[in-house]
Design an enzyme around this catalytic site. Structure first.
Site, PDB file in Angstrom:
ATOM      1  N   PRO B 223       1.016  -1.095   0.173  1.00 53.04           N
ATOM      2  CA  PRO B 223       0.125  -0.387  -0.070  1.00 53.04           C
ATOM      3  C   PRO B 223       1.102   0.899  -0.080  1.00 53.04           C
ATOM      4  O   PRO B 223       1.856   1.529   0.766  1.00 53.04           O
ATOM      5  CB  PRO B 223      -0.994  -0.848   1.357  1.00 53.04           C
ATOM      6  CG  PRO B 223       0.070  -1.128   2.003  1.00 53.04           C
ATOM      7  CD  PRO B 223       0.892  -2.159   1.253  1.00 53.04           C
ATOM      8  N   ASP B 399       5.923   2.524   1.969  1.00 50.79           N
ATOM      9  CA  ASP B 399       5.177   1.707   2.096  1.00 50.79           C
ATOM     10  C   ASP B 399       4.246   2.127   3.436  1.00 50.79           C
ATOM     11  O   ASP B 399       5.162   2.246   4.478  1.00 50.79           O
ATOM     12  CB  ASP B 399       5.614   0.164   2.520  1.00 50.79           C
ATOM     13  CG  ASP B 399       5.123  -1.169   2.314  1.00 50.79           C
ATOM     14  OD1 ASP B 399       4.259  -0.992   3.621  1.00 50.79           O
ATOM     15  OD2 ASP B 399       5.638  -1.913   2.021  1.00 50.79           O
ATOM     16  N   HIS B 400       2.839   1.826   3.626  1.00 48.96           N
ATOM     17  CA  HIS B 400       2.605   2.046   4.622  1.00 48.96           C
ATOM     18  C   HIS B 400       1.753   1.625   5.732  1.00 48.96           C
ATOM     19  O   HIS B 400       1.216   1.529   6.990  1.00 48.96           O
ATOM     20  CB  HIS B 400       0.973   2.667   4.515  1.00 48.96           C
ATOM     21  CG  HIS B 400       0.056   4.174   5.356  1.00 48.96           C
ATOM     22  ND1 HIS B 400       0.426   3.890   6.321  1.00 48.96           N
ATOM     23  CD2 HIS B 400      -0.481   4.793   4.837  1.00 48.96           C
ATOM     24  CE1 HIS B 400      -0.964   4.842   6.772  1.00 48.96           C
ATOM     25  NE2 HIS B 400      -1.011   6.050   6.065  1.00 48.96           N
ATOM     26  N   ARG B 401       2.611  -0.033   5.335  1.00 49.37           N
ATOM     27  CA  ARG B 401       2.502  -1.025   6.425  1.00 49.37           C
ATOM     28  C   ARG B 401       3.774  -1.152   7.485  1.00 49.37           C
ATOM     29  O   ARG B 401       3.837  -1.294   8.867  1.00 49.37           O
ATOM     30  CB  ARG B 401       3.152  -3.040   5.419  1.00 49.37           C
ATOM     31  CG  ARG B 401       1.554  -2.549   4.595  1.00 49.37           C
ATOM     32  CD  ARG B 401       2.423  -3.985   3.997  1.00 49.37           C
ATOM     33  NE  ARG B 401       3.390  -3.469   3.399  1.00 49.37           N
ATOM     34  CZ  ARG B 401       3.544  -4.700   2.307  1.00 49.37           C
ATOM     35  NH1 ARG B 401       2.930  -5.942   2.117  1.00 49.37           N
ATOM     36  NH2 ARG B 401       4.977  -4.874   1.642  1.00 49.37           N
TER      37      ARG B 401
END
Lengths: 361, 431
Positions: B223, B399-401
């Site tokens: 994401p 990366d939003h993780r």
């Protein structure tokens, strides 16, 4: 690094061409025999180089290079008696060469115009087996026959380090041990299973695996043709005298690509090649011959000329090789062809001939 | 007596259909011996050099570096001394039929008495590529016309275009009789077709394919969030100019990229998550000590991302040298596999294409990529007054993780602050 790995390997000729002693192995050869070993290695290397070029020129479909492995192949094959039987892999051009297989017979297969290439019974050398490790089982079966016949004959089978992971090879080890077969397992450990390096799959030295199956294993410097011969002769003598099988691990290096379809610069460093170039099997024998007055400049020049002539012979011969008629594919399916195959053959011939119709009709 | 021989591109793998010409190792006029290397090509499997099958003089390079050439296409003409070499013969490789354009004499065979005329005037020993083209063109739409190979052969022999024949076969195929009657009725012969634009499917391989697979994987799995900020570049430009002046003559090439990379390294060191990788198993975060900085480079072979290993341990000067060396290697095609792997964070410079900003995609295994736009004079408000200043847009995809919005924003802000006043930042840091 290489020297550490070779620590346990039998060596009679150092990379610098110095003759050294080994407590268990020795060999005595005449000057003429030594020169002939040198000559065979040079010619096999030239054949290999020319075949590689011919593949790059579209004349043959594929080539598996034997570059760097000449001592292992030529030395072991020279240890065989003419009555012994060899089962090579697709890379063992030095073996087939020493068994009298003609270069054109080898190249015809790589050109894709024959299903085999030579008469394996006449040459006492089976056809190249492309399936990895498969020929080791063939050899075990053949050796069982030798044993049942009570023949004075030994069998040698060649395979690579990667093949030792195959079930076929391990099954053949079991058979050899159980039946005490007259068989020499000759592993050319060239460090690479296509692109997988040795240490990826050989957690223990390969020759040590033999102990688990119940027969002896010996590691030999595979780039030292004298040591290879001494060890292989011992193993063949054991086989002929009912002593059972032996695993010989010839520690060498694949200097070329896996095959012409492979690009080793993508997975290995040039510096590894430099290390092994210093261990070249031909150079060390050449130094030994020259230093001890067993061969002089004129002899080396003569061998080089022979090699150049061989290259021309191979090049012209391959280019002149005609494709066989398509219907010959039916010739060796059965000794007595079935009605179905006879009909298929006739149909194919009629179809081929129909290309010529029309203009003359 | 001399003659000109052609060398057709061979299949150097097992069943390859084409290859890209990387570079010629010879030029027209060069004399070559048999097996001298003449050209480097790249297939889907490997980059290899091809040895000359003939001894002679290079007279013509028929294809250029960058061309993707079908197997069997003549690539070079070599003038040879007659009888010095065995006759050229095209290999019949496993899985391939006999190539039509094998030798000139073969090509002319059977053309007697037909109305194909474009080779009639060709000198005896000269290859006639026009025929090969027309033959290929008439065969170019085999999916449209149904005909058995012997019938196609007959049509070619008689110079009849299969596309212009009315098929009377039981299953709509062209029959031998159809071809004969068309030939007898004086139907128009196969004409050499113009190279009109057409729809076609082109195989993707090599660097392009690697890029496609990496980006599709990235887009599917991570994401990705993108943020951007404008930076006033007056001081950064001055810093680059000063450094160039200071290191003039040392061969060190300092660019704005060097400074941006420095800013990113500092931001990564302050926010270690930027250098982490998401691990599905667990899940977990793979923290990485060394900052291995990927530098996206536009090369003749396509997009390559050479990696500066442990960039955080390098001085500014070393960093400039390392980037310069790796990018030069990539452009010259000298990159080793190790040069192109192991990146933990990346920079891409889209400004060089005259672009203001964009949203880069993460290279697989990385959690942040910074894009630098072009530096252009823009209206900038300084103490209530609109003035003209050099401005660059920085874009950060992360990366939003791995990072939340606050962390990603801090990283981008840190790079922007560094570029707004590099000297001050370095002084503050050296407290």
């Amino acid at each position: 690094m290489v020297d550490a790995l070779l620590g346990s390997a039998v060596q009679l000729l150092t990379p610098e061409g110095e003759r050294v002693e080994h407590p268990d192995f020795d060999i005595t050869l005449t000057d003429a025999e030594l020169r002939s070993l040198y000559r065979d290695m040079v010619l096999v290397r030239r054949l290999d180089a020319e075949a590689t070029a011919l593949q790059r020129q579209g004349e043959i479909g594929l080539w598996a290079s034997s570059l760097g492995q000449e001592a292992a192949q030529v030395g072991s094959a020279h240890s065989l008696r003419s009555s012994d039987y060899a089962f090579p892999t697709y890379r063992d051009h030095g073996v087939s060469w020493c068994r009298g297989v003609q270069p054109m017979e080898i190249l015809a297969m790589f050109r894709g115009i024959t299903n085999g290439g030579w008469d394996p019974i006449a040459r006492r050398c089976s056809l190249y087996t492309i399936v990895i490790g498969n020929q080791v089982l063939h050899a075990a079966g053949y050796a069982m026959g030798v044993q049942l016949d009570g023949a004075d004959e030994a069998v040698i089978v060649y395979f690579g380090d990667g093949a030792t992971d195959e079930g076929d090879v391990n099954e053949a080890f079991v058979l050899g041990a159980d039946y005490q077969l007259p068989l020499v397992y000759f592993c050319e450990n060239n460090q690479w299973a296509i692109s997988s390096p040795r240490d990826r799959f050989n957690r223990a030295p390969l020759y040590q695996r033999a102990a688990g199956f119940g027969f002896p294993g010996v590691r030999v410097d595979g780039n030292d043709i004298l040591a290879v011969m001494a060890v292989t002769r011992m193993a063949l003598d054991r086989a002929r005298s009912g002593g059972g099988p032996t695993l010989v691990e010839a520690f060498t290096y694949r200097m070329g690509a896996h095959t012409t379809s492979d690009d080793p610069t993508r997975y290995r460093h040039a510096e590894d090649l430099e290390i092994w170039r210093l261990r070249d099997p031909i150079e060390r024998l050449k130094v030994y011959l020259a230093r001890n007055g067993m061969a002089d400049r004129s002899y080396f020049d003569q061998v080089d000329h022979e090699a150049a002539d061989l290259a021309v012979l191979v090049r012209d011969g391959v280019r002149a090789m005609a494709a066989p008629a398509p219907e010959t594919m039916f010739d060796h399916v059965y000794v007595d062809p079935t009605a179905e195959l006879v009909a298929q053959r006739a149909g194919l011939i009629a179809y081929e001939e129909s290309f010529a119709e029309g203009l003359t009709a | 007596m001399t003659s000109i021989r052609e060398f057709a591109l061979p299949d150097v793998g097992e069943g390859l259909t084409e290859a890209e010409i990387l570079r010629w190792l010879v030029q027209p006029g060069d004399v070559v011996a048999v097996n001298d290397m003449i050209v480097e090509i790249e297939t889907a499997k490997a980059a290899v050099e091809l040895p000359s099958p003939f001894a002679g003089t290079i007279v013509e390079l028929k294809v250029q570096p960058g061309d993707v050439v079908a197997v069997g296409t003549p690539i070079v003409g070599i003038e040879t001394v007659a009888a010095a070499e065995a006759p050229s013969r095209q290999a019949v490789l496993v899985g391939y039929g006999v190539r039509e354009e094998s030798t000139p004499s073969r090509r002319r065979r059977g053309r007697r008495g037909t109305d194909v005329d474009e080779t009639a005037a060709a000198p005896a020993d000269e290859p006639a590529p026009a025929v090969a083209v027309s033959a290929a063109a008439s065969e170019a739409s085999p999916g449209v016309v149904k005909a058995k190979p012997p019938v196609r052969h007959l049509a070619r022999e008689l110079g009849v275009d299969l596309n212009r024949i009315i098929a009377t076969g039981l299953h709509g195929e062209v029959t031998r009789e159809d071809v004969r009657s068309a030939a007898g009725s004086g139907a128009p012969p196969a004409a050499p077709s113009r190279q009109a634009p057409r729809d076609e499917r082109i195989a993707v391989h090599g660097v392009h394919r690697a890029m496609a697979e990496a980006m599709a994987h990235s887009a599917r799995t991570a994401p990705q969030v993108t943020e951007w900020v404008d930076v006033e570049m007056t001081r950064a430009n001055q810093a680059v100019a000063r450094l160039r002046e200071a290191w003039q003559g040392d061969g060190v090439r300092v660019t704005l990229l060097t400074l941006v990379a420095t800013g990113l390294i500092r931001a990564v060191q302050a926010h270690p998550l930027t250098n982490a990788a998401w691990v599905d198993e667990g899940p977990a975060l793979q923290m990485r000590g060394a900052v291995n900085m990927g530098i996206a480079a536009d090369t003749p072979r396509g997009l390559l991302v050479p990696v500066v290993k442990d960039a955080g341990a390098l001085s500014l000067r070393q960093l400039a040298g390392a980037i310069q060396g790796l990018v030069d290697d990539a452009r010259e095609g000298r990159s080793t596999p190790a040069d192109l792997t192991g990146g933990t964070v990346s920079v891409t410079n889209i400004g060089v294409f005259g672009i203001d900003g964009g949203t880069p995609l993460l290279p697989p295994g990385q959690s942040a990529i910074l894009a630098m736009g072009r530096v252009v004079e823009r209206p900038w408000v300084v103490e209530g007054v609109v003035v003209s200043r050099p401005v660059m847009q920085l874009t950060l995809t992360f990366d939003h993780r791995v990072m939340d919005g606050a962390t990603g924003s801090k990283v981008l802000r840190a790079v922007a602050d560094f570029l707004a006043d590099p000297a001050l930042e370095l002084l503050v840091d050296s407290r």
